[in-house]
Design a protein around this motif. Structure first.
Motif, PDB file in Angstrom:
ATOM      1  N   ILE A 107       0.837  -1.202   0.000  1.00 48.29           N
ATOM      2  CA  ILE A 107       0.000   0.000   0.000  1.00 48.29           C
ATOM      3  C   ILE A 107       0.874   1.256   0.000  1.00 48.29           C
ATOM      4  O   ILE A 107       0.613   2.219  -0.726  1.00 48.29           O
ATOM      5  N   LEU A 108       1.939   1.232   0.808  1.00 49.31           N
ATOM      6  CA  LEU A 108       2.838   2.387   0.894  1.00 49.31           C
ATOM      7  C   LEU A 108       3.540   2.646  -0.433  1.00 49.31           C
ATOM      8  O   LEU A 108       3.613   3.791  -0.901  1.00 49.31           O
ATOM      9  N   CYS A 109       4.045   1.580  -1.064  1.00 44.57           N
ATOM     10  CA  CYS A 109       4.743   1.750  -2.348  1.00 44.57           C
ATOM     11  C   CYS A 109       3.792   2.253  -3.430  1.00 44.57           C
ATOM     12  O   CYS A 109       4.142   3.133  -4.225  1.00 44.57           O
ATOM     13  N   GLY A 110       2.587   1.700  -3.464  1.00 44.18           N
ATOM     14  CA  GLY A 110       1.610   2.187  -4.430  1.00 44.18           C
ATOM     15  C   GLY A 110       1.232   3.634  -4.180  1.00 44.18           C
ATOM     16  O   GLY A 110       1.079   4.429  -5.120  1.00 44.18           O
ATOM     17  N   ALA A 111       1.091   4.002  -2.895  1.00 48.73           N
ATOM     18  CA  ALA A 111       0.751   5.388  -2.553  1.00 48.73           C
ATOM     19  C   ALA A 111       1.867   6.352  -2.938  1.00 48.73           C
ATOM     20  O   ALA A 111       1.599   7.490  -3.332  1.00 48.73           O
ATOM     21  N   LEU A 112       3.131   5.910  -2.842  1.00 49.17           N
ATOM     22  CA  LEU A 112       4.242   6.760  -3.279  1.00 49.17           C
ATOM     23  C   LEU A 112       4.156   7.033  -4.784  1.00 49.17           C
ATOM     24  O   LEU A 112       4.416   8.151  -5.240  1.00 49.17           O
ATOM     25  N   GLY A 113       3.788   6.001  -5.549  1.00 54.21           N
ATOM     26  CA  GLY A 113       3.558   6.225  -6.968  1.00 54.21           C
ATOM     27  C   GLY A 113       2.414   7.198  -7.198  1.00 54.21           C
ATOM     28  O   GLY A 113       2.482   8.071  -8.079  1.00 54.21           O
ATOM     29  N   GLY A 114       1.347   7.084  -6.393  1.00 59.24           N
ATOM     30  CA  GLY A 114       0.241   8.021  -6.493  1.00 59.24           C
ATOM     31  C   GLY A 114       0.653   9.434  -6.134  1.00 59.24           C
ATOM     32  O   GLY A 114       0.194  10.411  -6.752  1.00 59.24           O
ATOM     33  N   LEU A 115       1.550   9.564  -5.145  1.00 55.74           N
ATOM     34  CA  LEU A 115       2.023  10.891  -4.748  1.00 55.74           C
ATOM     35  C   LEU A 115       2.775  11.568  -5.893  1.00 55.74           C
ATOM     36  O   LEU A 115       2.571  12.759  -6.161  1.00 55.74           O
ATOM     37  N   LEU A 116       3.631  10.805  -6.576  1.00 54.58           N
ATOM     38  CA  LEU A 116       4.349  11.372  -7.720  1.00 54.58           C
ATOM     39  C   LEU A 116       3.373  11.827  -8.808  1.00 54.58           C
ATOM     40  O   LEU A 116       3.544  12.889  -9.416  1.00 54.58           O
ATOM     41  N   HIS A 117       2.362  11.019  -9.042  1.00 53.70           N
ATOM     42  CA  HIS A 117       1.367  11.377 -10.060  1.00 53.70           C
ATOM     43  C   HIS A 117       0.599  12.633  -9.645  1.00 53.70           C
ATOM     44  O   HIS A 117       0.309  13.500 -10.489  1.00 53.70           O
TER      45      HIS A 117
END
Length: 429
Positions: A122-132
């Motif tokens: 969840i954290l890694c996916g959220a980091l990708g979402g943060l960049l987006h």
């Protein structure tokens, strides 16, 4: 002669205006009732196709279990897309966020167990979402360009980290060492009863028993969480003040800002949640029974299919479930039954198209009926002309279904009005 009101002679009464009674509004079935009707119809079509073709795989318990497992990452990715696009941010980057989630799940599970693996995903996916979110919300980068960049970045970062961390442990830079997976649970008494019904081979009853049995056998906690997230997403987005404000950002951010909504904040939160859900979708490929840890390329474009399922569902959670189930079933069918099972599914689609053609004829929609007849004819010709589909084509069953479904559903879709539209703070004056 003097005229009174309404140009009538003075001293006479003018007729009262005639009001036509309004036609009573047709009451629509609630969403859950329509979902039940669709489920009954699908089971009836699959049961008929299974009986007429002799392919029992269509409604077997094993097929249902595989379909649930394959539909889960599509459902979670689609939910991620739903949250993001309801706030007005197109998230093509779901695939990259899922890839980051697969790596995070394997890393966390190897060092801390399955629940740590889920949290890391969840954290890694959220980091990708943060960049987006930084690219699209703060810097107003084109959403498609940013999403494609996230996909490439997720693939590259996961490959680099796998080489750096997993290669010394597994000896292979493309995969992780084996990691623990979630335990599974079954409703034993009900499952045994349904298994007995399935073995009796009664038309309709045994088919329904097989499909339902697969839904309650070998269920993991992650599957239960994903199922609960569907009504939770609906309640939050459509029944709370927070959800109303978030959806207003996707419909008209300028008007939302003029009413005091912090548009940037809601967009950021939506895309972060979107990335976290996509990361959970990646975790389902690693942490469920049958997963072998992180493996390069294991998402197999499921992020894009999740986006297609969301569009098929008309940006609604209930429709998304149907889309994910359809794509998961089509993907699982070619794994469990091969080309013959896919041909049997085509036969079932012919039956469904025949029913839809009759409905269109009753409604006097001649063009739609003609297109349905043409589609049914093509599918039946493919079924009649082949005893088995080439093995090179069957892995792409879900992708073909994606194209067909989106083409047929495109006329009734209604995306958020400001989805993908650039927005700058202060535009509302």
């Amino acid at each position: 002669m003097a005229l009174g009101p309404n140009n009538s002679p003075a001293g006479t009464l003018s007729p009262a205006p005639v009001t036509m009674p309004s036609a009573p509004r047709k009451r629509r079935l609630p969403g859950w009732a329509r979902g039940v009707l669709w489920a009954v119809g699908v089971i009836a079509v699959l049961s008929t196709a299974s009986y007429l073709t002799g392919v029992n795989t269509l409604t077997s318990t094993n097929m249902s279990q595989i379909a649930v497992r394959l539909a889960l990452p599509i459902l979670l990715a689609g939910l991620g897309g739903l949250w993001s696009e309801r706030s007005g941010v197109v998230n093509i980057g779901l695939e990259g966020m899922m890839i980051l989630g697969t790596w995070g799940a394997a890393f966390g599970a190897y060092y801390g167990g399955v629940w740590v693996g889920l949290g890391a995903a969840i954290l890694c996916g959220a980091l990708g979402g943060l960049l987006h979110a930084v690219a699209t919300v703060t810097f107003n980068v084109n959403h498609i360009v940013s999403g494609v960049a996230i996909n490439l970045l997720g693939l590259g970062v996961a490959k680099y980290l796998s080489t750096l961390i997993f290669q010394p442990l597994s000896g292979n830079p493309r995969q992780s060492p084996p990691v623990p997976t979630f335990d599974t649970y079954s409703a034993s008494f009900l499952s045994d009863w349904l298994s007995g019904l399935e073995k009796q081979q009664r038309v309709g009853i045994s088919d329904a028993a097989g499909l339902i049995n697969g839904l309650i056998t070998g269920v993991s906690p992650l599957t239960m969480i994903a199922i609960v997230l569907v009504p939770v997403s609906y309640l939050v987005l459509w029944r709370t003040r927070f959800g109303l404000r978030l959806r207003s950002c996707g419909e008209n951010p300028v008007a939302a800002e003029s009413l005091g909504v912090a548009v940037y904040r809601y967009k950021y939160l939506a895309v972060l949640i979107s990335g976290g859900l996509a990361g959970m979708g990646g975790a389902s490929l690693v942490l469920l029974s049958g997963g072998a840890g992180y493996l390069e390329g294991q998402t197999n474009n499921r992020g894009y299919i999740g986006l297609a399922a969301m569009i098929f569902g008309n940006w609604r959670p209930g429709g998304l479930v149907g889309g994910a189930a359809l794509f998961g079933y089509a993907d699982g069918l070619q794994l469990s039954g091969g080309g013959k099972a896919v041909l049997a599914l085509m036969y079932g689609m012919v039956l469904l198209l025949v029913v839809l053609v009759v409905v269109q004829l009753i409604r006097r929609k001649w063009l739609a009926a003609a297109l349905g007849v043409a589609g049914a004819g093509v599918l039946y010709w493919i079924y009649w002309a082949n005893e088995d589909l080439p093995s090179d084509l069957t892995p792409y069953t879900a992708h073909f279904v994606t194209l067909i479904v989106l083409a047929t559903a495109s006329q009734r879709l209604r995306m958020p009005r400001a989805d993908g539209v650039g927005y700058r703070r202060g535009e509302g004056g």
